[in-house]
Motif scaffolding. Structure first.
Motif, PDB file in Angstrom:
ATOM      1  N   LYS A   1       0.844  -1.204   0.000  1.00  0.00           N
ATOM      2  CA  LYS A   1       0.000   0.000   0.000  1.00  0.00           C
ATOM      3  C   LYS A   1       0.876   1.250   0.000  1.00  0.00           C
ATOM      4  O   LYS A   1       2.096   1.179   0.176  1.00  0.00           O
ATOM      5  CB  LYS A   1      -0.911  -0.008   1.217  1.00  0.00           C
ATOM      6  N   GLU A   2       0.234   2.391  -0.193  1.00  0.00           N
ATOM      7  CA  GLU A   2       0.947   3.655  -0.218  1.00  0.00           C
ATOM      8  C   GLU A   2       1.812   3.829   1.026  1.00  0.00           C
ATOM      9  O   GLU A   2       1.342   3.615   2.154  1.00  0.00           O
ATOM     10  CB  GLU A   2      -0.057   4.820  -0.308  1.00  0.00           C
ATOM     11  N   GLY A   3       3.074   4.177   0.802  1.00  0.00           N
ATOM     12  CA  GLY A   3       3.999   4.356   1.918  1.00  0.00           C
ATOM     13  C   GLY A   3       4.868   3.154   2.199  1.00  0.00           C
ATOM     14  O   GLY A   3       5.910   3.287   2.845  1.00  0.00           O
ATOM     15  N   ASP A   4       4.449   1.954   1.777  1.00  0.00           N
ATOM     16  CA  ASP A   4       5.324   0.795   1.901  1.00  0.00           C
ATOM     17  C   ASP A   4       6.551   0.997   1.014  1.00  0.00           C
ATOM     18  O   ASP A   4       6.575   1.892   0.154  1.00  0.00           O
ATOM     19  CB  ASP A   4       4.584  -0.484   1.499  1.00  0.00           C
ATOM     20  N   ILE A   5       7.568   0.156   1.203  1.00  0.00           N
ATOM     21  CA  ILE A   5       8.855   0.370   0.535  1.00  0.00           C
ATOM     22  C   ILE A   5       9.319  -0.888  -0.173  1.00  0.00           C
ATOM     23  O   ILE A   5       9.239  -1.994   0.378  1.00  0.00           O
ATOM     24  CB  ILE A   5       9.923   0.817   1.549  1.00  0.00           C
ATOM     25  N   ILE A   6       9.814  -0.700  -1.387  1.00  0.00           N
ATOM     26  CA  ILE A   6      10.514  -1.748  -2.116  1.00  0.00           C
ATOM     27  C   ILE A   6      11.956  -1.290  -2.319  1.00  0.00           C
ATOM     28  O   ILE A   6      12.193  -0.160  -2.770  1.00  0.00           O
ATOM     29  CB  ILE A   6       9.866  -2.023  -3.485  1.00  0.00           C
ATOM     30  N   LEU A   7      12.910  -2.149  -1.970  1.00  0.00           N
ATOM     31  CA  LEU A   7      14.314  -1.881  -2.254  1.00  0.00           C
ATOM     32  C   LEU A   7      14.766  -2.812  -3.366  1.00  0.00           C
ATOM     33  O   LEU A   7      14.577  -4.036  -3.280  1.00  0.00           O
ATOM     34  CB  LEU A   7      15.176  -2.095  -1.014  1.00  0.00           C
ATOM     35  N   LYS A   8      15.330  -2.230  -4.396  1.00  0.00           N
ATOM     36  CA  LYS A   8      15.760  -3.002  -5.558  1.00  0.00           C
ATOM     37  C   LYS A   8      17.087  -2.463  -6.061  1.00  0.00           C
ATOM     38  O   LYS A   8      17.252  -1.247  -6.223  1.00  0.00           O
ATOM     39  CB  LYS A   8      14.698  -2.901  -6.663  1.00  0.00           C
ATOM     40  N   GLY A   9      18.052  -3.330  -6.306  1.00  0.00           N
ATOM     41  CA  GLY A   9      19.336  -2.901  -6.836  1.00  0.00           C
ATOM     42  C   GLY A   9      19.225  -2.480  -8.294  1.00  0.00           C
ATOM     43  O   GLY A   9      18.189  -2.682  -8.945  1.00  0.00           O
ATOM     44  N   ALA A  10      20.282  -1.887  -8.823  1.00  0.00           N
ATOM     45  CA  ALA A  10      20.305  -1.424 -10.209  1.00  0.00           C
ATOM     46  C   ALA A  10      21.601  -1.869 -10.876  1.00  0.00           C
ATOM     47  O   ALA A  10      22.568  -2.213 -10.206  1.00  0.00           O
ATOM     48  CB  ALA A  10      20.168   0.093 -10.273  1.00  0.00           C
ATOM     49  N   ASN A  11      21.593  -1.849 -12.204  1.00  0.00           N
ATOM     50  CA  ASN A  11      22.762  -2.256 -12.976  1.00  0.00           C
ATOM     51  C   ASN A  11      23.509  -1.094 -13.596  1.00  0.00           C
ATOM     52  O   ASN A  11      24.644  -1.246 -14.059  1.00  0.00           O
ATOM     53  CB  ASN A  11      22.353  -3.233 -14.081  1.00  0.00           C
ATOM     54  N   ALA A  12      22.869   0.061 -13.648  1.00  0.00           N
ATOM     55  CA  ALA A  12      23.527   1.250 -14.183  1.00  0.00           C
ATOM     56  C   ALA A  12      22.974   2.472 -13.483  1.00  0.00           C
ATOM     57  O   ALA A  12      21.780   2.524 -13.152  1.00  0.00           O
ATOM     58  CB  ALA A  12      23.295   1.358 -15.695  1.00  0.00           C
ATOM     59  N   VAL A  13      23.847   3.454 -13.237  1.00  0.00           N
ATOM     60  CA  VAL A  13      23.407   4.692 -12.595  1.00  0.00           C
ATOM     61  C   VAL A  13      24.135   5.871 -13.249  1.00  0.00           C
ATOM     62  O   VAL A  13      25.343   5.837 -13.450  1.00  0.00           O
ATOM     63  CB  VAL A  13      23.669   4.656 -11.073  1.00  0.00           C
ATOM     64  N   ASN A  14      23.353   6.864 -13.642  1.00  0.00           N
ATOM     65  CA  ASN A  14      23.885   8.109 -14.166  1.00  0.00           C
ATOM     66  C   ASN A  14      23.644   9.158 -13.093  1.00  0.00           C
ATOM     67  O   ASN A  14      22.528   9.662 -12.942  1.00  0.00           O
ATOM     68  CB  ASN A  14      23.181   8.484 -15.475  1.00  0.00           C
ATOM     69  N   LEU A  15      24.685   9.476 -12.332  1.00  0.00           N
ATOM     70  CA  LEU A  15      24.507  10.369 -11.188  1.00  0.00           C
ATOM     71  C   LEU A  15      24.210  11.817 -11.578  1.00  0.00           C
ATOM     72  O   LEU A  15      23.367  12.453 -10.945  1.00  0.00           O
ATOM     73  CB  LEU A  15      25.733  10.291 -10.280  1.00  0.00           C
ATOM     74  N   PRO A  16      24.862  12.371 -12.607  1.00  0.00           N
ATOM     75  CA  PRO A  16      24.510  13.748 -12.971  1.00  0.00           C
ATOM     76  C   PRO A  16      23.040  13.918 -13.326  1.00  0.00           C
ATOM     77  O   PRO A  16      22.424  14.938 -13.013  1.00  0.00           O
ATOM     78  CB  PRO A  16      25.410  14.029 -14.184  1.00  0.00           C
ATOM     79  N   LEU A  17      22.445  12.900 -13.966  1.00  0.00           N
ATOM     80  CA  LEU A  17      21.036  12.970 -14.344  1.00  0.00           C
ATOM     81  C   LEU A  17      20.116  12.298 -13.329  1.00  0.00           C
ATOM     82  O   LEU A  17      18.888  12.325 -13.502  1.00  0.00           O
ATOM     83  CB  LEU A  17      20.830  12.325 -15.725  1.00  0.00           C
ATOM     84  N   ARG A  18      20.696  11.719 -12.262  1.00  0.00           N
ATOM     85  CA  ARG A  18      19.931  10.987 -11.250  1.00  0.00           C
ATOM     86  C   ARG A  18      19.027   9.945 -11.901  1.00  0.00           C
ATOM     87  O   ARG A  18      17.838   9.827 -11.611  1.00  0.00           O
ATOM     88  CB  ARG A  18      19.103  11.945 -10.389  1.00  0.00           C
ATOM     89  N   GLN A  19      19.634   9.139 -12.779  1.00  0.00           N
ATOM     90  CA  GLN A  19      18.917   8.061 -13.452  1.00  0.00           C
ATOM     91  C   GLN A  19      19.493   6.720 -13.024  1.00  0.00           C
ATOM     92  O   GLN A  19      20.697   6.605 -12.785  1.00  0.00           O
ATOM     93  CB  GLN A  19      19.054   8.164 -14.978  1.00  0.00           C
ATOM     94  N   ALA A  20      18.641   5.717 -12.960  1.00  0.00           N
ATOM     95  CA  ALA A  20      19.092   4.349 -12.715  1.00  0.00           C
ATOM     96  C   ALA A  20      18.321   3.413 -13.636  1.00  0.00           C
ATOM     97  O   ALA A  20      17.179   3.690 -14.009  1.00  0.00           O
ATOM     98  CB  ALA A  20      18.873   3.955 -11.259  1.00  0.00           C
ATOM     99  N   SER A  21      18.964   2.327 -14.007  1.00  0.00           N
ATOM    100  CA  SER A  21      18.284   1.350 -14.855  1.00  0.00           C
ATOM    101  C   SER A  21      18.671  -0.056 -14.440  1.00  0.00           C
ATOM    102  O   SER A  21      19.691  -0.278 -13.773  1.00  0.00           O
ATOM    103  CB  SER A  21      18.607   1.592 -16.338  1.00  0.00           C
ATOM    104  N   ILE A  22      17.838  -0.996 -14.866  1.00  0.00           N
ATOM    105  CA  ILE A  22      17.971  -2.396 -14.458  1.00  0.00           C
ATOM    106  C   ILE A  22      17.995  -3.276 -15.693  1.00  0.00           C
ATOM    107  O   ILE A  22      17.188  -3.098 -16.617  1.00  0.00           O
ATOM    108  CB  ILE A  22      16.798  -2.787 -13.538  1.00  0.00           C
ATOM    109  N   TYR A  23      18.930  -4.225 -15.710  1.00  0.00           N
ATOM    110  CA  TYR A  23      18.958  -5.219 -16.775  1.00  0.00           C
ATOM    111  C   TYR A  23      17.747  -6.144 -16.640  1.00  0.00           C
ATOM    112  O   TYR A  23      17.403  -6.574 -15.531  1.00  0.00           O
ATOM    113  CB  TYR A  23      20.232  -6.057 -16.666  1.00  0.00           C
ATOM    114  N   ILE A  24      17.140  -6.453 -17.776  1.00  0.00           N
ATOM    115  CA  ILE A  24      15.989  -7.350 -17.802  1.00  0.00           C
ATOM    116  C   ILE A  24      16.339  -8.583 -18.625  1.00  0.00           C
ATOM    117  O   ILE A  24      16.643  -8.473 -19.821  1.00  0.00           O
ATOM    118  CB  ILE A  24      14.750  -6.657 -18.408  1.00  0.00           C
ATOM    119  N   GLY A  25      16.309  -9.751 -17.993  1.00  0.00           N
ATOM    120  CA  GLY A  25      16.524 -11.002 -18.701  1.00  0.00           C
ATOM    121  C   GLY A  25      15.253 -11.815 -18.828  1.00  0.00           C
ATOM    122  O   GLY A  25      15.146 -12.687 -19.690  1.00  0.00           O
ATOM    123  N   ASP A  26      14.277 -11.502 -17.989  1.00  0.00           N
ATOM    124  CA  ASP A  26      13.020 -12.246 -17.966  1.00  0.00           C
ATOM    125  C   ASP A  26      12.045 -11.665 -18.992  1.00  0.00           C
ATOM    126  O   ASP A  26      11.875 -10.446 -19.068  1.00  0.00           O
ATOM    127  CB  ASP A  26      12.415 -12.161 -16.565  1.00  0.00           C
TER     128      ASP A  26
END
Length: 257
Positions: A115-140
């Motif tokens: 529900k609203e306010g709950d938290i999901i923590l998920k790692g990432a495979n790439a991060v662009n810090l100047p743009l504050r972007q993150a992305s995840i590899y998808i194999g599935d």
């Protein structure tokens, strides 16, 4: 102003991020009254250790199989989809509901109830810090854990936090990169930029000590591959606090499974 420089290996960086996650305000607020879902991954294995220690439920948890797919050197035992050949020891994600670890459950078991306010923590495979972007590899082919998690993030305002080490930094706009990697005919994993709260070693130093950290160099050999050099600056007591913290994690052993 005091400035000191410190070398942080990828393993030490994971531990540093994990120690800060325990103090992350959003997590401390919801840990006892809502649900925190820690999706399996190597960095999140350290996060799970620290959070389970905080709630006195570390017994029975091991980082060694806390992943669905990992990247190994050439010749390592991974398939083309990035999944380990033997996942029989996979313990499930770490789902903590109202302060209690729900052993054996995965994000797929609980995502519809978040529900609203709950938290999901998920790692990432790439991060662009100047743009504050993150992305995840998808194999599935169905989007994997993040594909399922995003239903709750965008559908019910569940909070997505992305603990990610700076060894995964890139300098391309990840939205444009994903467009190129995901077109029909391209080979390799797909790439999914995700809307979440990026949290790196730099953020960890700031949260835990109040000092400012910036990367000034990187690299190394004989176990220091992927390391970063951070310049820590601030008031004398802040830098001393950072020095004590970073020394305490400096000999974190490399990840093994």
């Amino acid at each position: 102003m005091v400035i000191k420089q410190f070398l942080i290996t990828p393993a030490a960086g994971k531990r540093l991020i994990a120690k800060a996650m325990v103090k992350y305000p959003a997590i401390t607020e919801v840990l006892e009254s809502g649900t925190v879902a820690i999706i399996a991954g190597t960095t999140n294995g350290y996060v799970a250790e620290e959070i389970l220690s905080k709630v006195n439920q570390l017994e029975g948890f091991s980082r060694k199989r806390f992943f669905r797919g990992i990247v190994l050197p050439p010749g390592g035992p991974v398939t083309s989809t990035g999944r380990a050949k033997d996942e029989s020891g996979f313990p499930g994600d770490v789902i903590i509901k109202e302060g209690i670890w729900q052993k054996g459950l995965t994000i797929f078991d609980v995502v519809d109830d978040l529900k609203e306010g709950d938290i999901i923590l998920k790692g990432a495979n790439a991060v662009n810090l100047p743009l504050r972007q993150a992305s995840i590899y998808i194999g599935d082919p169905f989007g994997g854990t993040i594909g399922k998690a995003l239903q709750a993030v965008v559908g019910r305002r569940v909070r997505l936090i992305l603990p990610v080490g700076m060894e995964k930094r890139v300098y391309t706009d990840l939205n444009n990169l994903a467009l190129r990697l995901n077109i029909p005919g391209a080979q390799g994993p797909r790439l999914l930029p995700v809307p979440g709260e990026i949290f790196t070693e730099i953020d960890a130093v700031s949260l835990l000590t109040g000092a400012k950290a910036e990367q000034v160099a990187g690299g190394g050999v004989s176990g220091a591959e992927g390391s970063i050099w951070l310049a820590i600056s601030g008031k004398e007591e802040q830098v001393k606090s950072a020095e004590s913290l970073l020394k305490s994690i400096s000999y974190e052993s490399s990840f093994e499974f």
